[in-house]
Design a protein around this motif. Structure first.
Motif, mmCIF file in Angstrom:
data_model
loop_
_atom_site.group_PDB
_atom_site.id
_atom_site.type_symbol
_atom_site.label_atom_id
_atom_site.label_comp_id
_atom_site.label_asym_id
_atom_site.label_seq_id
_atom_site.Cartn_x
_atom_site.Cartn_y
_atom_site.Cartn_z
ATOM 1 N N ALA A 10 -67.325 -24.067 -47.183
ATOM 2 C CA ALA A 10 -67.571 -24.400 -45.656
ATOM 3 C C ALA A 10 -67.341 -25.615 -45.133
ATOM 4 N N GLU A 11 -67.907 -26.611 -46.058
ATOM 5 C CA GLU A 11 -67.367 -27.881 -45.955
ATOM 6 C C GLU A 11 -65.938 -28.283 -46.070
ATOM 7 N N TYR A 12 -65.379 -27.820 -46.890
ATOM 8 C CA TYR A 12 -63.879 -28.161 -47.013
ATOM 9 C C TYR A 12 -63.181 -27.848 -45.916
ATOM 10 N N ALA A 13 -63.556 -26.204 -45.300
ATOM 11 C CA ALA A 13 -62.843 -25.786 -44.135
ATOM 12 C C ALA A 13 -63.064 -26.781 -43.037
ATOM 13 N N ALA A 14 -64.236 -27.411 -42.931
ATOM 14 C CA ALA A 14 -64.509 -28.523 -41.705
ATOM 15 C C ALA A 14 -64.032 -29.696 -42.110
ATOM 16 N N TYR A 15 -63.910 -30.207 -43.125
ATOM 17 C CA TYR A 15 -63.228 -31.527 -43.316
ATOM 18 C C TYR A 15 -61.738 -31.299 -43.400
ATOM 19 N N ALA A 16 -60.992 -30.177 -43.884
ATOM 20 C CA ALA A 16 -59.606 -30.076 -43.959
ATOM 21 C C ALA A 16 -59.023 -29.270 -42.809
ATOM 22 N N GLY A 17 -59.658 -28.287 -42.392
ATOM 23 C CA GLY A 17 -59.036 -27.307 -41.179
ATOM 24 C C GLY A 17 -58.198 -26.103 -41.819
ATOM 25 N N ASN A 18 -58.440 -25.862 -42.835
ATOM 26 C CA ASN A 18 -57.750 -24.909 -43.509
ATOM 27 C C ASN A 18 -58.097 -23.528 -43.238
ATOM 28 N N ARG A 19 -57.370 -22.490 -43.209
ATOM 29 C CA ARG A 19 -57.889 -21.036 -43.154
ATOM 30 C C ARG A 19 -58.349 -20.812 -44.429
ATOM 31 N N LYS A 20 -59.186 -19.659 -44.382
ATOM 32 C CA LYS A 20 -59.514 -18.982 -45.716
ATOM 33 C C LYS A 20 -58.479 -18.398 -46.729
ATOM 34 N N VAL A 21 -57.592 -18.095 -46.196
ATOM 35 C CA VAL A 21 -56.560 -17.406 -46.912
ATOM 36 C C VAL A 21 -55.691 -18.650 -47.613
ATOM 37 N N ILE A 43 -45.656 -26.761 -46.592
ATOM 38 C CA ILE A 43 -46.514 -27.279 -47.354
ATOM 39 C C ILE A 43 -47.432 -28.244 -46.546
ATOM 40 N N GLU A 44 -48.879 -28.122 -46.563
ATOM 41 C CA GLU A 44 -49.563 -29.129 -45.955
ATOM 42 C C GLU A 44 -50.175 -29.850 -46.971
ATOM 43 N N GLN A 45 -50.078 -31.234 -46.728
ATOM 44 C CA GLN A 45 -50.215 -32.398 -47.609
ATOM 45 C C GLN A 45 -51.696 -33.036 -46.925
ATOM 46 N N ILE A 46 -52.713 -32.618 -47.364
ATOM 47 C CA ILE A 46 -54.094 -33.249 -46.593
ATOM 48 C C ILE A 46 -54.510 -34.475 -47.144
ATOM 49 N N THR A 71 -61.664 -30.278 -33.321
ATOM 50 C CA THR A 71 -62.447 -30.851 -32.013
ATOM 51 C C THR A 71 -62.921 -32.380 -32.640
ATOM 52 N N GLN A 72 -63.449 -32.279 -34.023
ATOM 53 C CA GLN A 72 -63.805 -33.595 -34.577
ATOM 54 C C GLN A 72 -62.762 -34.726 -34.642
ATOM 55 N N TYR A 73 -61.715 -33.933 -35.129
ATOM 56 C CA TYR A 73 -60.540 -34.903 -35.343
ATOM 57 C C TYR A 73 -59.977 -35.608 -34.225
ATOM 58 N N LYS A 74 -59.882 -34.836 -32.879
ATOM 59 C CA LYS A 74 -59.559 -35.508 -31.799
ATOM 60 C C LYS A 74 -60.443 -36.235 -31.473
ATOM 61 N N GLY A 75 -61.857 -36.180 -31.652
ATOM 62 C CA GLY A 75 -62.822 -37.088 -31.169
ATOM 63 C C GLY A 75 -62.555 -38.420 -31.978
ATOM 64 N N GLN A 76 -62.175 -38.541 -33.250
ATOM 65 C CA GLN A 76 -62.007 -39.659 -33.941
ATOM 66 C C GLN A 76 -60.723 -40.292 -33.956
ATOM 67 N N ILE A 77 -59.618 -39.473 -33.888
ATOM 68 C CA ILE A 77 -58.116 -40.094 -33.888
ATOM 69 C C ILE A 77 -57.769 -40.265 -32.700
ATOM 70 N N GLY A 78 -58.167 -39.235 -31.578
ATOM 71 C CA GLY A 78 -57.674 -39.433 -30.402
ATOM 72 C C GLY A 78 -56.476 -38.458 -30.130
ATOM 73 N N SER A 79 -56.119 -37.618 -30.901
ATOM 74 C CA SER A 79 -54.805 -36.557 -30.858
ATOM 75 C C SER A 79 -55.402 -35.525 -31.533
ATOM 76 N N LEU A 80 -54.255 -34.270 -31.324
ATOM 77 C CA LEU A 80 -54.642 -33.213 -31.997
ATOM 78 C C LEU A 80 -53.753 -33.190 -33.245
ATOM 79 N N PRO A 81 -54.615 -32.642 -34.314
ATOM 80 C CA PRO A 81 -53.663 -32.385 -35.775
ATOM 81 C C PRO A 81 -52.486 -31.670 -35.711
ATOM 82 N N ASP A 82 -51.444 -31.749 -36.632
ATOM 83 C CA ASP A 82 -50.540 -30.755 -36.719
ATOM 84 C C ASP A 82 -51.217 -29.659 -37.836
ATOM 85 N N THR A 107 -52.782 -24.712 -31.063
ATOM 86 C CA THR A 107 -53.908 -25.702 -31.571
ATOM 87 C C THR A 107 -54.769 -26.154 -30.246
ATOM 88 N N ALA A 108 -53.958 -26.613 -29.266
ATOM 89 C CA ALA A 108 -54.814 -26.964 -28.124
ATOM 90 C C ALA A 108 -55.611 -25.935 -27.351
#
Length: 348
Positions: free
Chosen positions: A190-201, A234-237, A314-325, A333-334
């Motif tokens: 769950a922490e990984y999903a929250a930090y990296a934004g990946n789907r379970k699959v 390929i997502e490089q996180i 939501t956290q990414y936008k708050g910290q970075i100011g833009s939406l992630p790819d 995404t928006a």
């Protein structure tokens, strides 16, 4: 060409004879005279099967589901879609398994959506999508004439509008970490999903070679790609301090397994036996843990695992100011994942 199509789906020794309007059907038994079957193709097929004692379950949803899994189209589905359809088939076959596709009408489908599956309206929509595919398959085989699923409005799906509260999520993750064993693994997933934004699959089968701490990134295949893009993105996180700390805890768990002579695992989030979690297995365990957390007041509000993707955005936008790819279509995404209710702008 039309005569050839009319021939498709007929049983051996059946004949379709053209008339001014439509066709009439006959069956040629071995060593006997042709038997007239009438002008309705489905009824003609049933008569032949009755004659040969071979067709009690012709065109039933139960049989179609079994046959559907043997088609090339089924093999082209992703493993995630196959697992999801398999899960959908349980309640669907329980209700419609003995019914022929040709006997199902719009009232049956509507009743299933609104009454029989009223407690799970969103899931019912997925199940009717499978039913529609099975009836379409029956039409291709000449075992049905029309698809009533297309005539019925689906249940309204209300999009989720809130991301998990950071304090609530932190309490939930800490609670799981304190219990150790597999519950701690679920918490770290769950922490990984929250930090990296990946789907379970995309990460349930994440393997250690995909985690490059020296270069500072994790590599995963983006899911839900269509056509030529399937499996190519390929997502490089990039590994942040929070993600690095999580990876350190996961490596410590792997080292403890080896020390205790536990099963070696290639996977970052292994099961008790060292294999990767299946979608169904992970979902079942997550549901139980969420119910327990609510009952014991660890958290006050339920959230889904998929909500953690929205948490990330939501956290990414708050910290970075833009939406992630995060998605092939940035508008998705928006619309779906950005759940920040505070809009910042400057005055004149």
């Amino acid at each position: 060409m039309k005569a050839r199509r009319e021939r498709d789906g007929l049983l051996p020794r059946m004949e379709a004879r053209p008339r001014k309007v439509g066709f009439t059907y006959r069956y040629h038994p071995v060593g006997g005279k042709p038997i007239n079957l009438g002008t309705d193709r489905i009824q003609a097929i049933r008569k032949v099967l009755d004659l040969t004692d071979a067709g009690d379950d012709l065109g039933t949803i139960g049989r179609l589901w079994t046959q559907f899994q043997e088609t090339p189209g089924w093999k082209r589905y992703s493993q995630y879609t196959r697992d999801d359809y398999t899960q959908c088939s349980g309640p669907l076959v329980k209700t419609f398994g003995d019914m022929r596709a040709s006997d199902i009408d719009a009232t049956h489908v509507s009743r299933y959506l609104r009454i029989e599956r009223a407690t799970a309206p969103v899931r019912a929509n997925r199940e009717v999508a499978l039913l529609s595919n099975l009836i379409g398959f029956a039409i291709d085989r000449g075992e049905a004439k029309h698809n009533p699923c297309r005539e019925v409005r689906r249940n309204e799906e209300q999009p989720r509008t809130e991301a998990p509260d950071p304090a609530q999520f932190a309490a939930f993750a800490a609670w799981l970490a304190g219990q150790g064993a597999q519950r701690a693994i679920i918490g770290m997933a769950a922490e990984y999903a929250a930090y990296a934004g990946n789907r379970k699959v995309e990460f349930l089968d994440l393997a250690w070679p995909q985690v490059d701490e020296k270069q500072g990134f994790v590599r995963v295949k983006r899911a839900k790609q269509r056509g030529k893009k399937r499996g190519e993105v390929i997502e490089q996180i990039g590994i942040t301090p929070a993600l690095a700390e999580l990876i350190g805890r996961l490596r410590a768990v792997a080292a403890a397994r080896r020390k205790d002579d536990g099963p070696e695992s290639l996977y970052v989030f292994p099961t008790r036996t060292g294999s990767a979690y299946t979608q169904a297995g992970f979902k079942a365990m997550w549901g139980k843990l969420m119910n327990t957390a609510l009952e014991t007041k660890v958290i006050l509000t339920r959230f889904t695992f998929h909500d953690l993707r929205a948490y990330y955005v939501t956290q990414y936008k708050g910290q970075i100011g833009s939406l992630p790819d995060l998605h092939a279509n940035p508008a998705t995404t928006a619309r779906v994942y950005d759940r920040n209710r505070v809009v910042k702008r400057k005055a004149l």
